[in-house]
Design an enzyme around this catalytic site. Structure first.
Site, PDB file in Angstrom:
ATOM      1  CG  ASP A  80      -2.414   0.699   0.928  1.00  0.00           C
ATOM      2  OD1 ASP A  80      -2.374   1.712   0.439  1.00  0.00           O
ATOM      3  OD2 ASP A  80      -3.333   0.017   1.104  1.00  0.00           O
ATOM      4  CG  HIS A 139      -4.377   2.315  -1.920  1.00  0.00           C
ATOM      5  ND1 HIS A 139      -4.285   2.805  -0.759  1.00  0.00           N
ATOM      6  CD2 HIS A 139      -5.633   2.491  -2.365  1.00  0.00           C
ATOM      7  CE1 HIS A 139      -5.681   3.174  -0.441  1.00  0.00           C
ATOM      8  NE2 HIS A 139      -6.251   3.126  -1.388  1.00  0.00           N
ATOM      9  CD  GLU A 154     -10.131   3.967  -0.657  1.00  0.00           C
ATOM     10  OE1 GLU A 154     -10.934   4.518   0.094  1.00  0.00           O
ATOM     11  OE2 GLU A 154      -8.847   3.317  -0.384  1.00  0.00           O
TER      12      GLU A 154
HETATM   13  C1  ACM Z   1     -10.912  -0.668   0.732  1.00  0.00           C
HETATM   14  O1  ACM Z   1     -11.469  -0.631   1.951  1.00  0.00           O
HETATM   15  N1  ACM Z   1     -10.512   0.540   0.497  1.00  0.00           N
HETATM   16  C2  ACM Z   1     -10.871  -1.809   0.070  1.00  0.00           C
END
Ligand code: ACM
Length: 566
Positions: free
Chosen positions: A216, A291, A358
């Site tokens: 991440d 991410h 995201e």
């Molecule tokens: C997430 O909780 N962004 C998959």
């Protein structure tokens, strides 16, 4: 001559009369004992979580002590391993050292019977009779689950020399084949031993997919030989006082420090094997195209801007950071393919999770080459560009025999046919996926994110707010959405809970958030829908709390019946 009153009765009659009294007393005590043992049966074998599909109590008990043997076809190495596993559990949990003298009776017998196809791929039968215990299954997976159920039939008693196990019949198999838990090891790092404990807890409750969130913005946690900077740079961040996770909460204090860690490939392989020994498939998550700030801190040339930057020290701040890979740069794909080659080598699972959630697409909007690619490929917009990116990776993995899993955002702009979708923004992603004939894993953040509060925020350790995911809400979650017809329903392949760890700094706190909610989730995934009864579940918890205490797993039963009044 004796003239006592009793002599009024002739001697034969006297004898008969006393016999009658003795008989009556015996009969009464038999009924009393049977009643008591039925009651204690109800207290012990009915504690199993997840609740088996069929469980029947029988009369009598099996006395368990060290003088019994575990018997099976010795040439089967899987059963040998399970024998060792069971003996370890009996010793650690109940203090019983099985001497395992050959053919000693009474015995616990494992039998693999491939003809038992009605039990599916993971089912088993467990028969506890006064003189023998039998676990029978079509394969060793079922034997393992039979062992887990058997262990929960054993009462916790202070005198541990011999334990009375009520006789029981169980025939069992899971409702869903995908019973998952995700652990984030990025926002905070956990050791190999911690991860193994997480797997122990999962396997105690028959969960079978470990989704390992390895990558991440805040860290890259897996050694990749071809790109050493992923871990020498990407696994470490500066924790700076004042930095925050989410908005305004839990800002870091103290002096600036370097924080991080990673798993070597050898350690990851060790975890894969440990999981496999407990019927658990490990799915690595290698996030892309967003991410990805930690990877891009190590190799900025794969971002659109190619600007040096740090590994994120707190929550992702999309406005300031460049956390996306660049889709118009072909070397990005070469890099990711190289990484995935090593990942595929470590993880035998048929799936690789590629994240896809995201993605802040603003940097693609600003970047001329990305805009040119959108035109060249006749894509609609940046969502189309994400879809192009995911397709390229999915095709590469497909050519190597693997399918992708993506968070539900990966549905935007179209997805390759074999891809699985993990629905986290509620259930709509899962519903859309099933309607498009994609397998769907249901992980709605409310109630299946266990990093959110389970009890009253006023008395609980600081946690993610959003919603309060009480034990009862988890228990009452029904994974098959009413919006789907019966043909679409078969695409709901399973369920996953998640522990994100922005606010969870230590492993005991992971256990605290997991327990007892993972038990509710296990029952949602395994037990028959019609048998799921909240009151019945609550009655089975005191035994489980003893088990947690025995295993020294961190938990607090005070939240068990907490209700979110909202
Ligand atoms: C997430 O909780 N962004 C998959």
């Amino acid at each position: 001559m004796d003239h006592s009153g009793l002599s009024l009765f002739p001697p034969q009659l006297l004898c008969l009369y006393t016999l009658d009294i003795k008989f009556m007393i015996k009969l009464l005590s038999f009924f009393l004992l049977t009643f008591l043992s039925m009651t204690s049966m109800a207290q012990s074998t009915m504690n199993i979580v997840p609740l088996p599909q069929t469980i029947e109590m029988k009369a009598g008990t099996f006395m368990l002590d060290k003088n019994f043997s575990i018997q099976y076809a010795l040439e089967n190495p899987e059963l040998k391993r399970l024998d060792i596993f069971l003996r370890g559990q009996l010793k650690n949990r109940f203090g019983i050292k099985v001497s395992n003298k050959k053919n000693h009776t009474p015995a616990l017998i494992f039998t693999i019977d491939e003809k038992l196809t009605r039990l599916g791929n993971e089912g088993y039968t467990l028969i506890i009779a006064p003189d023998q215990i039998k676990i029978t299954a079509p394969n060793s997976k079922g034997i393992f689950y039979g062992i887990q159920s058997f262990l929960q039939c054993i009462p916790f008693q202070s005198n541990q020399k011999s334990l009375a196990i009520p006789c029981t019949f169980i025939e069992d198999q899971p409702r869903f084949g995908w019973r998952g838990m995700m652990l984030d090891v990025v926002r905070h790092f956990f050791t190999v031993e911690d991860v193994k404990n997480f797997l122990d807890i999962m396997s105690t409750y028959k969960m079978n997919v470990f989704h390992w969130h390895l990558v991440d913005d805040q860290g890259w946690r897996l050694q990749i030989n071809k790109y050493p900077k992923l871990t020498s740079v990407g696994a470490w961040r500066m924790e700076t006082p004042g930095a925050v996770y989410y908005a305004k909460n839990d800002s870091l204090t103290g002096t600036p420090k370097r924080y991080g860690g990673f798993y070597t490939q050898q350690q990851a392989r060790d975890i894969v094997q440990y999981a496999a020994d407990r019927n658990i498939m490990v799915i690595p998550e290698i996030e892309m195209p967003g991410h990805s700030q930690a990877a891009l801190a190590a190799y900025p040339q794969f971002s659109c801007e190619n600007i040096p930057q740090e590994v994120a020290s707190s929550a992702s701040d999309f406005a300031k950071l460049y956390s996306n890979y660049c889709p118009s740069n072909d070397s990005t794909f070469i890099f990711l393919q190289d990484v995935l080659n090593e990942v595929m080598n470590i993880f035998p699972s048929p799936y690789i999770h590629i994240g896809g959630d995201e993605v802040d697409k603003r940097d693609w909007k600003k970047h001329a080459k990305d805009q040119a690619l959108i035109k060249e490929k006749n894509l609609k917009d940046e969502n189309g560009l994400q879809s192009y990116f995911i397709h390229r990776i999915a095709d590469y993995l497909k050519a190597h025999g693997k399918n992708i899993i993506g968070w539900d955002e990966t549905l935007d702009g179209g997805l390759s046919p074999d891809a699985l979708v993990q629905s986290w923004r509620g259930t709509s992603g899962g519903i859309a996926a099933a309607k498009q004939k994609h397998g769907a894993i249901m992980s709605p953040a409310n109630p299946l994110y266990f990093n959110r509060y389970q009890g009253d925020p006023k008395t609980e350790p600081f946690a993610a707010k959003f919603t309060i995911n009480t034990l009862k809400k988890v228990y009452q979650y029904e994974p098959v959405p009413v919006e789907l017809d019966s043909a679409q329903t078969k695409y709901i392949i399973g369920v996953e809970g998640a522990v994100w760890v922005e606010f969870i700094k230590t492993y005991p706190q992971v256990q605290y958030m997991l327990l007892p909610r993972i038990l509710a989730l296990a029952e949602v995934t395994w037990s028959a829908k019609k048998d799921r009864q909240w009151d019945g579940f609550l009655k089975r918890l005191p035994y489980q709390f003893k088990l947690f205490a025995k295993e020294k797993w961190n938990f607090d039963e005070k939240n068990t019946t907490f209700e979110d009044v909202k």
